[in-house]
Design a protein around this motif. Structure first.
Motif, PDB file in Angstrom:
ATOM      1  N   LEU A 106     -12.415   2.549  -2.241  1.00 52.44           N
ATOM      2  CA  LEU A 106     -12.272   1.514  -3.048  1.00 52.44           C
ATOM      3  C   LEU A 106     -12.208   0.046  -2.341  1.00 52.44           C
ATOM      4  O   LEU A 106     -11.812  -0.924  -2.660  1.00 52.44           O
ATOM      5  CB  LEU A 106     -10.779   1.669  -3.801  1.00 52.44           C
ATOM      6  N   GLY A 107     -12.896   0.357  -1.001  1.00 53.05           N
ATOM      7  CA  GLY A 107     -13.062  -1.157  -0.434  1.00 53.05           C
ATOM      8  C   GLY A 107     -11.932  -1.569   0.243  1.00 53.05           C
ATOM      9  O   GLY A 107     -11.848  -2.763   0.860  1.00 53.05           O
ATOM     10  N   ILE A 108     -10.754  -0.755   0.325  1.00 46.73           N
ATOM     11  CA  ILE A 108      -9.266  -1.044   1.114  1.00 46.73           C
ATOM     12  C   ILE A 108      -9.488  -0.980   2.579  1.00 46.73           C
ATOM     13  O   ILE A 108      -9.833   0.313   3.177  1.00 46.73           O
ATOM     14  CB  ILE A 108      -8.201  -0.131   0.487  1.00 46.73           C
ATOM     15  N   SER A 109      -9.042  -2.040   3.142  1.00 46.34           N
ATOM     16  CA  SER A 109      -9.019  -2.007   4.786  1.00 46.34           C
ATOM     17  C   SER A 109      -8.149  -1.187   5.100  1.00 46.34           C
ATOM     18  O   SER A 109      -7.155  -0.332   4.539  1.00 46.34           O
ATOM     19  CB  SER A 109      -8.738  -3.364   5.363  1.00 46.34           C
ATOM     20  N   ASP A 110      -8.395  -0.595   6.377  1.00 47.78           N
ATOM     21  CA  ASP A 110      -7.553   0.473   7.218  1.00 47.78           C
ATOM     22  C   ASP A 110      -5.966  -0.029   7.206  1.00 47.78           C
ATOM     23  O   ASP A 110      -5.061   0.730   7.046  1.00 47.78           O
ATOM     24  CB  ASP A 110      -7.964   0.729   8.398  1.00 47.78           C
ATOM     25  N   SER A 111      -5.852  -1.411   7.569  1.00 45.91           N
ATOM     26  CA  SER A 111      -4.491  -2.014   7.548  1.00 45.91           C
ATOM     27  C   SER A 111      -3.732  -1.690   6.294  1.00 45.91           C
ATOM     28  O   SER A 111      -2.759  -1.469   6.088  1.00 45.91           O
ATOM     29  CB  SER A 111      -4.438  -3.126   8.138  1.00 45.91           C
ATOM     30  N   ASP A 112      -4.380  -2.275   5.153  1.00 44.33           N
ATOM     31  CA  ASP A 112      -3.762  -2.259   3.966  1.00 44.33           C
ATOM     32  C   ASP A 112      -3.586  -0.853   3.438  1.00 44.33           C
ATOM     33  O   ASP A 112      -2.682  -0.509   2.742  1.00 44.33           O
ATOM     34  CB  ASP A 112      -4.854  -2.833   3.045  1.00 44.33           C
ATOM     35  N   MET A 113      -4.549   0.365   3.772  1.00 43.67           N
ATOM     36  CA  MET A 113      -4.495   1.311   3.528  1.00 43.67           C
ATOM     37  C   MET A 113      -2.962   1.999   4.101  1.00 43.67           C
ATOM     38  O   MET A 113      -2.193   2.879   3.337  1.00 43.67           O
ATOM     39  CB  MET A 113      -5.494   2.472   3.750  1.00 43.67           C
ATOM     40  N   LYS A 114      -2.809   1.905   5.387  1.00 48.42           N
ATOM     41  CA  LYS A 114      -1.717   2.172   5.937  1.00 48.42           C
ATOM     42  C   LYS A 114      -0.248   1.684   5.260  1.00 48.42           C
ATOM     43  O   LYS A 114       0.491   2.364   4.879  1.00 48.42           O
ATOM     44  CB  LYS A 114      -1.530   1.826   7.492  1.00 48.42           C
ATOM     45  N   THR A 115      -0.379   0.356   4.719  1.00 46.81           N
ATOM     46  CA  THR A 115       0.742  -0.001   4.014  1.00 46.81           C
ATOM     47  C   THR A 115       0.971   0.669   2.808  1.00 46.81           C
ATOM     48  O   THR A 115       1.911   0.942   2.318  1.00 46.81           O
ATOM     49  CB  THR A 115       0.448  -1.659   3.789  1.00 46.81           C
ATOM     50  N   LEU A 116      -0.124   0.947   2.113  1.00 46.00           N
ATOM     51  CA  LEU A 116      -0.027   1.530   0.836  1.00 46.00           C
ATOM     52  C   LEU A 116       0.464   2.924   0.952  1.00 46.00           C
ATOM     53  O   LEU A 116       1.223   3.462   0.134  1.00 46.00           O
ATOM     54  CB  LEU A 116      -1.428   1.702   0.033  1.00 46.00           C
TER      55      LEU A 116
END
Length: 464
Positions: A106-116
């Motif tokens: 979904l085009g989500i960055s690695d850092s944002d993915m970790k947060t989610l």
């Protein structure tokens, strides 16, 4: 009302409301948050579930605006007026996640993915491209495949989140009676993926299996994905019918833009299109957007309750009005015309009789259309041409006619949407929750609702 009274009311709701308490301290992830339904959902969570932690919203990067610019415009919309008035600090709970449904992960960055993965306890998949004339490949790539990707992301989240998928009541209209259960499309998903680039008309007709368009089919495929992936855990699918303006929240009659059916109503109120090829006696299943948002919120709570007692599988909720509070399409249109005054005389062609006419017989419909629309439009265009202005009436009329032809399927077919799961959920909710998160369609007073609907269209109407 004093501030102390308001504070006491909030404390009472928090104390007595299982749904509010369920969301307290939890973070949610919403796709499609900037859309019509998604906006109402996010606003309602902020306003009524004050103890919610963060609301992560997936936002696509725009060519014209940064993510920060898009989220600022979003939060400054009228939809959030009461949240701003109650406590502007609540707005800080909305956190943008840059992404794109058509990209990997979904085009989500690695850092944002970790947060989610670390924070999210509830996922609302609302995003969809509602366009009836899409190729099969486009519909599947934007509505089906992202559902698979989002579920894969959910399964990596540490808090084992509740998953709610927003589908469409019309996803299975190849059947006349649509129950609150999962249906199979009859073709393996892998076969669909393998033939996405094939625009063979005969093959697509076989895939759609009497469904009227690829959008509806892509939603049915996504439902199959959810059913398969959550057969050993708890999840839910909410199937709204035709979503129109709000009945109460955030503002009575609130909607964004005037496209689709609202555009037809606006055109009728302006005297531009008062003939439609269809059966006026067909019950028109419309639902207020805040009813849908409230049901989504409540469905997540019930899914968690099911999960706690070990119930597995996907529960389906048909969010519809036609069974419990029916209204036919011609009554909808003529009720709307009663309130054409909201458009003002300068935007209304008052020479036309403000009464809507629907004809099942195609020949009679075309005769009326030619007499009451084509001829007057041609005369007006001729006048424009003679006076040096750009002729536009026939072009406008053609656009509106194309739109009505796309929607005519829903005025030629009658469906029965069963809703025992919705009524069961409403019955299990506490009184305070039934009031706070109301989705009881039997309480809708159509006259007042449609009056506010027209007012909302008039305030947003953008001529074709």
């Amino acid at each position: 009302m004093s501030a102390n009274t308001i504070e006491s009311d909030d404390q009472l709701i928090n104390y007595n409301s299982p749904i509010v308490n369920f969301y307290s301290g939890k973070s949610v992830f919403v796709t499609g948050a900037t859309g019509f339904l998604g906006t109402v959902l996010v606003e309602k969570l902020l306003f009524s579930c004050k103890g919610i932690n963060n609301i992560y919203v997936l936002i696509k990067q725009s060519k014209d605006l940064t993510i920060e610019g898009r989220i600022l415009n979003y939060l400054n919309s009228k939809a959030f007026h009461r949240v701003r008035n109650a406590n502007p600090e609540f707005m800080k709970k909305i956190i943008p996640i840059c992404g794109n449904l058509e990209e990997n992960n979904l085009g989500i960055s690695d850092s944002d993915m970790k947060t989610l993965q670390a924070e999210v306890s509830i996922v609302f998949h609302v995003a969809a491209k509602l366009l009836f004339k899409m190729s099969l490949a486009t519909a599947v790539n934007i509505n089906t495949k992202p559902t698979e990707q989002l579920i894969a992301i959910c399964k990596k989240m540490r808090r084992n989140p509740i998953f709610i998928y927003v589908s469409s009541a019309y996803s299975n209209v190849n059947k006349q009676i649509i129950d609150e259960k999962l249906y199979t499309t009859g073709v393996p998903l892998k076969t669909i993926y393998d033939t996405l680039e094939t625009e063979n008309t005969r093959l697509i007709d076989i895939f759609l299996d009497k469904r009227p368009n690829t959008y509806i089919y892509s939603k049915a495929l996504a439902e199959e994905v959810v059913g398969k992936e959550f057969d050993e855990s708890a999840a839910a699918i909410v199937r709204p019918s035709i979503i129109l303006s709000s009945i109460r929240e955030p503002i009575p009659g609130w909607l964004t833009g005037s496209h689709g059916f609202p555009q037809l109503v606006g055109a009728a109120c302006r005297g531009l299109l008062l003939r439609w090829h269809g059966d006026g006696t067909v019950v028109f299943d419309i639902i207020p957007v805040d009813h849908v948002a409230n049901l989504i919120i409540a469905a997540a709570w019930e899914t968690n309750e099911r999960k706690l007692v070990g119930n597995k599988g996907v529960k389906v909720y048909n969010c519809c009005s036609s069974l419990r509070n029916p209204i036919d399409v011609i009554t909808v249109m003529n009720t709307c015309l009663k309130y054409r005054k909201y458009f003002g005389t300068e935007r209304t062609m008052s020479i036309f009789t403000p009464r809507y006419i629907m004809k099942k017989n195609y020949f009679i419909y075309k005769l009326l259309y030619f007499t009451y629309h084509t001829i007057p439009a041609a005369i007006i265009d001729a006048f424009f041409w003679l006076t040096g202005r750009t002729p536009m009436m026939l072009k406008t009329l053609n656009k509106l006619s194309n739109l009505s032809s796309v929607l005519k399927y829903f005025t030629h077919h009658q469906f029965l949407f069963l809703d025992s799961n919705v009524r069961g959920l409403l019955g299990r909710m506490e009184d305070i929750d039934r009031k706070t998160f109301n989705f009881d369609v039997t309480e809708i007073e159509w006259e007042m609702y449609l009056q506010n609907f027209v007012r909302g269209i008039a305030s947003n109407y953008d001529s074709c």
